[in-house]
Enzyme design. Structure first.
Site, PDB file in Angstrom:
ATOM      1  N   HIS A 101     119.234 106.299  48.588  1.00  0.00           N
ATOM      2  CA  HIS A 101     118.519 107.203  49.554  1.00  0.00           C
ATOM      3  C   HIS A 101     117.727 108.363  49.357  1.00  0.00           C
ATOM      4  CE1 HIS A 101     118.493 108.781  53.959  1.00  0.00           C
ATOM      5  NE2 HIS A 101     118.170 109.816  53.232  1.00  0.00           N
ATOM      6  N   GLU A 102     118.286 109.241  48.413  1.00  0.00           N
ATOM      7  CA  GLU A 102     117.590 110.648  47.822  1.00  0.00           C
ATOM      8  C   GLU A 102     116.565 109.787  46.861  1.00  0.00           C
ATOM      9  OE1 GLU A 102     117.822 113.102  49.421  1.00  0.00           O
ATOM     10  OE2 GLU A 102     119.566 112.245  50.848  1.00  0.00           O
TER      11      GLU A 102
ATOM     12  N   HIS B 267     113.539 109.029  48.605  1.00  0.00           N
ATOM     13  CA  HIS B 267     112.758 110.152  49.133  1.00  0.00           C
ATOM     14  C   HIS B 267     111.932 110.791  47.882  1.00  0.00           C
ATOM     15  CE1 HIS B 267     114.204 110.541  53.119  1.00  0.00           C
ATOM     16  NE2 HIS B 267     115.549 110.912  52.719  1.00  0.00           N
TER      17      HIS B 267
END
Length: 214
Positions: free
Chosen positions: A22-23, A26
């Site tokens: 997820h990170e 980003h």
């Protein structure tokens, strides 16, 4: 609140992987859109230690809800600030959806192996992959909730921050406290304020049907 050590043992790898992907999504999206902040901070990595927030991780362990370390980016380095901020925000949840579907594909691949799903070990592995997919579908839906500081809120707060900074600050502050309150209520009572579980169940069942788990 029920602390389930068995659930923790089975689920922690999926949580760590999900938060890391997820990170990273980003960070990679911000990098591709022209901002080097995340790259310079060492966030373009699959090393979970670079992405895990201690408090957020502890809350995941004891409450089932939490967060990772937010990825920083400088809007001034983006070509289209509002659009690119939204793209960066949505990249995280979308990566969890993609990971969940990939895990179901792996489970499906094992399911069709001759005799594999007839063994106790095979069934356990398949069920484990499906449960990890469910967790990542959960991360997908949870982070799309339009309440600050979750990713879904950036769809409108990126505009609000520019047009009405005072209102943005109020929404962000009270939204964050409101989200924590909602989490505490759901964890400690049977009241379901956020309809995440029905959504997770629906998308999981749809994907399982799509992949012909029969």
């Amino acid at each position: 609140m029920n602390f389930d050590l068995f659930w923790l043992f089975r689920s922690l790898p999926a949580v760590i992987l999900g938060l890391t992907i997820h990170e990273l999504a980003h960070a990679y999206t911000a990098f591709k859109l022209g901002d080097m902040t995340a790259k310079n901070e060492g966030r373009l990595t699959l090393n979970p230690l670079k992405h895990i927030d201690p408090l957020g991780f502890i809350l995941i362990v004891i409450a089932g809800f939490g967060w990772a370390k937010p990825v920083s980016f400088n809007p001034e380095h983006l070509k289209n600030k509002h659009r690119d901020e939204i793209l960066i925000s949505l990249a995280g949840p979308i990566s969890n959806f993609a990971l969940a579907f990939f895990l179901l594909l792996c489970a499906r691949g094992l399911f069709v192996l001759p005799y594999f799903h007839y063994t106790a070990t095979g069934i356990e592995i398949i069920n484990l992959l499906v449960s990890w997919a469910v967790i990542n579908f959960g991360l997908f839906f949870f982070n799309l909730i339009p309440i600050p500081p979750l990713d879904g809120s950036h769809i409108y707060t990126t505009f609000l921050q520019k047009t009405n900074p005072r209102l943005f600050q109020l929404v962000y502050t009270y939204g964050t406290w409101g989200l924590l309150l909602i989490i505490l209520i759901q964890v400690n009572t049977k009241i379901q304020i956020l309809p995440i579980m029905p959504l997770i169940k629906a998308i999981t069942n749809y994907c399982i049907t799509l992949l012909h788990f029969t």
